[in-house]
Design an enzyme around this catalytic site. Structure first.
Site, PDB file in Angstrom:
ATOM      1  N   LYS A 128      48.416 -32.187  25.568  1.00  0.00           N
ATOM      2  CA  LYS A 128      49.746 -31.678  25.221  1.00  0.00           C
ATOM      3  C   LYS A 128      49.638 -30.164  25.079  1.00  0.00           C
ATOM      4  CE  LYS A 128      53.506 -32.829  22.000  1.00  0.00           C
ATOM      5  NZ  LYS A 128      53.857 -33.657  20.812  1.00  0.00           N
ATOM      6  N   ALA A 135      55.291 -35.609  31.273  1.00  0.00           N
ATOM      7  CA  ALA A 135      56.589 -35.360  30.625  1.00  0.00           C
ATOM      8  C   ALA A 135      56.668 -33.888  30.257  1.00  0.00           C
ATOM      9  CB  ALA A 135      56.738 -36.226  29.378  1.00  0.00           C
ATOM     10  N   GLN A 163      54.537 -29.614  27.136  1.00  0.00           N
ATOM     11  CA  GLN A 163      54.498 -30.673  28.133  1.00  0.00           C
ATOM     12  C   GLN A 163      53.136 -31.361  28.119  1.00  0.00           C
ATOM     13  OE1 GLN A 163      55.637 -28.099  31.434  1.00  0.00           O
ATOM     14  NE2 GLN A 163      53.620 -28.363  32.379  1.00  0.00           N
ATOM     15  N   VAL A 164      53.103 -32.565  28.728  1.00  0.00           N
ATOM     16  CA  VAL A 164      51.919 -33.425  28.641  1.00  0.00           C
ATOM     17  C   VAL A 164      51.320 -33.650  30.026  1.00  0.00           C
ATOM     18  CG1 VAL A 164      51.086 -35.704  27.971  1.00  0.00           C
ATOM     19  CG2 VAL A 164      52.839 -34.580  26.604  1.00  0.00           C
ATOM     20  N   ALA A 180      59.062 -31.047  27.846  1.00  0.00           N
ATOM     21  CA  ALA A 180      60.112 -30.797  26.862  1.00  0.00           C
ATOM     22  C   ALA A 180      60.183 -29.292  26.607  1.00  0.00           C
ATOM     23  CB  ALA A 180      59.823 -31.558  25.570  1.00  0.00           C
ATOM     24  N   SER A 181      61.102 -28.873  25.765  1.00  0.00           N
ATOM     25  CA  SER A 181      61.321 -27.440  25.576  1.00  0.00           C
ATOM     26  C   SER A 181      60.209 -26.765  24.783  1.00  0.00           C
ATOM     27  CB  SER A 181      62.663 -27.204  24.877  1.00  0.00           C
ATOM     28  OG  SER A 181      62.719 -27.946  23.685  1.00  0.00           O
ATOM     29  N   ASP A 209      60.660 -40.663  13.973  1.00  0.00           N
ATOM     30  CA  ASP A 209      61.552 -40.707  15.134  1.00  0.00           C
ATOM     31  C   ASP A 209      61.013 -41.688  16.172  1.00  0.00           C
ATOM     32  OD1 ASP A 209      63.655 -40.045  16.844  1.00  0.00           O
ATOM     33  OD2 ASP A 209      62.490 -38.443  17.805  1.00  0.00           O
TER      34      ASP A 209
END
Length: 553
Positions: free
Chosen positions: A154, A133, A139-140, A135-136, A289
């Site tokens: 990560k 994955a 990433q993983v 993201a901004s 979240d």
């Protein structure tokens, strides 16, 4: 705020303003006193009449936040916990914010790993170059340690810290301008809100902090075989790289795969809800979240939670207040519910507002007339958010996060099992928590806490009162008062000061010109005495103009 701020960030500031304008959000700049930050050519666009539906403008705001990058995405997520600032459609739109971006090239990933934990060939037996994955912020990747354990790594994007910090400087500067110019910004306390947001975001950039959160939840569930939390590998973890155990499982939302494996969906639904409620009620430390992507089903008897970047905390006192609020709402006890809202800090002067009281009574009657198991949590939350916006109620961030989390869990539970009853799961756990609280050692702990927090300070009251009276008696008592004028009063005072200054200047010109005319001059000076007459005439005209302007105002 220095002029250096204005020069240093001018290009990025123009990009931010331009993005809001492009998405039709110029009215927000006007509302919060930021019209002066917009160039004259774009101010014409702002003067339009924005009568689009709230849901359309809310989606425009969401798109603008995504376009502006990680700092603004996180800002949007924080704003979604402030129903006193934005109407419900905006809250709902901002809650859906997610940052999906193109993954980093492997060369940049490699450089970051080498700088933080060493070359992948030295640390890992295998390292998957393709991310699971992206993201901004980071990433993983999946990997395997030399010792044989499967892990996920990560990795934070290079320079993201610098970009976020510069964006935060711009936002802080705009907040200071806004609070000076906008009464609404001052009411909200926008500078304090931005400061809180900055601290929260910088904490989220610290992967070592996320690792500590994960380890704390891991320890909370170490005796519960039904719940799996990833183990952190501290020797390969830094503030910019997090290495933790890889957990294989099926996403809680992947109904097709759960069906294919023949697992009992009702059992999984109950287990997931119990486990999440345990985070809240038993430990007071929960995922702020949660979504189906970070809740995994290992099998029908085991559930896993991953990703603890955002955490909510519930102290003992908060849990007690929430329990009192739920009980009073269920019984329809308006006065107790109102008292608890004051204790929590949600209502203040608005509690004396008759309109608010009537709306709150309607909400309580609606809840108390329905059995808890049949409550529509989404509708209750929507009505609560509408109340919060209408009367500017300051809902604590932990409470809005908790409501959102519970609705997410309930939604996933009903998706797995259409007959899912939230109360059936929550009631036994609540009883367990209640019985735990009544154990002698816990009662003693609570009383001891109340003593140190509330009773012991009372012992200093006589000496404090004596010191206060002596200070007053000796004439050394100083009372500091801060008077804040309304924007209209400020304008009037500024106008008055300007007119007094102009009047003094005009009066001086009149007197000076009169002296020039009346004084005996040498032949050379007398040649230019007409200047005194001209000055006297001009000063007299200015005096008449100012006199007429004063009468008109």
């Amino acid at each position: 705020m220095s002029s250096w701020w204005s020069i240093r960030y001018i290009r990025r500031r123009q990009t931010i303003v331009g993005t809001f304008m492009k998405h039709g959000l110029g009215y927000l700049l006007q509302r919060f006193g930021l019209a002066g930050t917009v160039q004259l050519s774009t101010r014409q666009i702002m003067n339009g009449n924005y009568e689009a539906a709230d849901y359309l403008l809310a989606d425009n705001l969401r798109q603008a936040m995504v376009e502006l990058g990680p700092t603004f995405i996180k800002l949007g997520q924080m704003l979604s916990t402030r129903p006193d600032m934005l109407p419900p459609p905006y809250i709902e739109a901002l809650e859906t914010l997610q940052d999906k971006v193109e993954p980093l090239p492997y060369e940049q990933v490699l450089k970051q790993l080498v700088n933080e934990i060493g070359h992948p060939e030295q640390v890992f037996e295998e390292f998957d170059r393709e991310p699971l994955a992206a993201a901004s912020i980071g990433q993983v990747h999946r990997a395997r340690l030399k010792s044989g354990e499967d892990v996920i790594v990560k990795i934070q994007r290079p320079d993201i810290e610098r970009k976020v910090e510069s964006d935060l400087e711009i936002i802080k500067g705009l907040a200071q301008i806004s609070e000076r110019r906008s009464p609404e910004a001052r009411r909200i306390g926008i500078v304090d809100m931005v400061e809180e947001y900055s601290r929260m975001l910088l904490r989220e950039l610290d992967y070592a902090r996320e690792a500590r959160n994960t380890e704390r939840v891991y320890n909370n569930f170490r005796h519960d075989d039904r719940v799996v939390i990833p183990r952190v590998y501290w020797q390969h973890t830094t503030p910019r790289v997090l290495t933790q155990e890889y957990i294989a499982g099926v996403k809680l939302s992947d109904i097709d795969e759960i069906n294919r494996r023949g697992w009992d969906r009702r059992k999984i639904s109950k287990l997931g809800t119990e486990a999440f409620l345990s985070q809240i009620l038993l430990h007071g430390f929960f995922q702020a979240d949660p979504h189906p992507g970070n809740m995994l089903v290992a099998d029908e008897n085991t559930i896993a939670f991953i990703d603890f970047g955002q955490i909510g905390t519930l102290t003992e006192r908060r849990l007690i207040y929430l329990g009192e609020l739920l009980l009073s709402l269920n019984k329809g006890d308006i006065y107790k519910a109102m008292g608890t809202l004051k204790d929590i800090g949600i209502v203040g002067d608005s509690a004396d507002n008759e309109d608010f009281y009537e709306d709150f009574v309607d909400l309580v009657k609606d809840i108390s007339s329905t059995t808890i198991g049949n409550l529509d949590m989404k509708r209750i939350r929507k009505e609560s958010l509408e109340l919060a916006y209408r009367y500017q109620l300051k809902m604590p961030a932990y409470l809005t996060s908790l409501m959102k989390a519970l609705i997410t869990v309930e939604g996933v539970g009903k998706k797995l099992d259409p007959d899912f009853n939230f109360t059936e799961v929550a009631k036994p756990l609540a009883k367990k928590v209640y019985s735990e609280r009544l154990k002698p050692e816990n009662v003693q702990k609570f009383i001891r806490g109340k003593y140190y927090q509330d009773i012991r300070p009372l012992g200093k009251m006589p000496s404090n009162m004596n010191a206060l009276l002596n200070t007053a008696k000796e004439g050394r008592l100083v009372i500091n008062m801060q008077v804040e004028f309304t924007p209209k009063t400020n304008r009037k005072l500024t106008q008055l000061a300007s007119r007094i200054s102009a009047s003094l200047i005009i009066t001086g010109a009149l007197i000076g010109s009169a002296l020039i005319i009346q004084t005996n001059h040498s032949a050379l000076v007398e040649k230019y005495s007409y200047l005194g007459v001209i000055g006297f005439g001009l000063a007299l005209i200015c005096l008449i103009v100012y006199f007429l302007a004063s009468l008109r105002s």
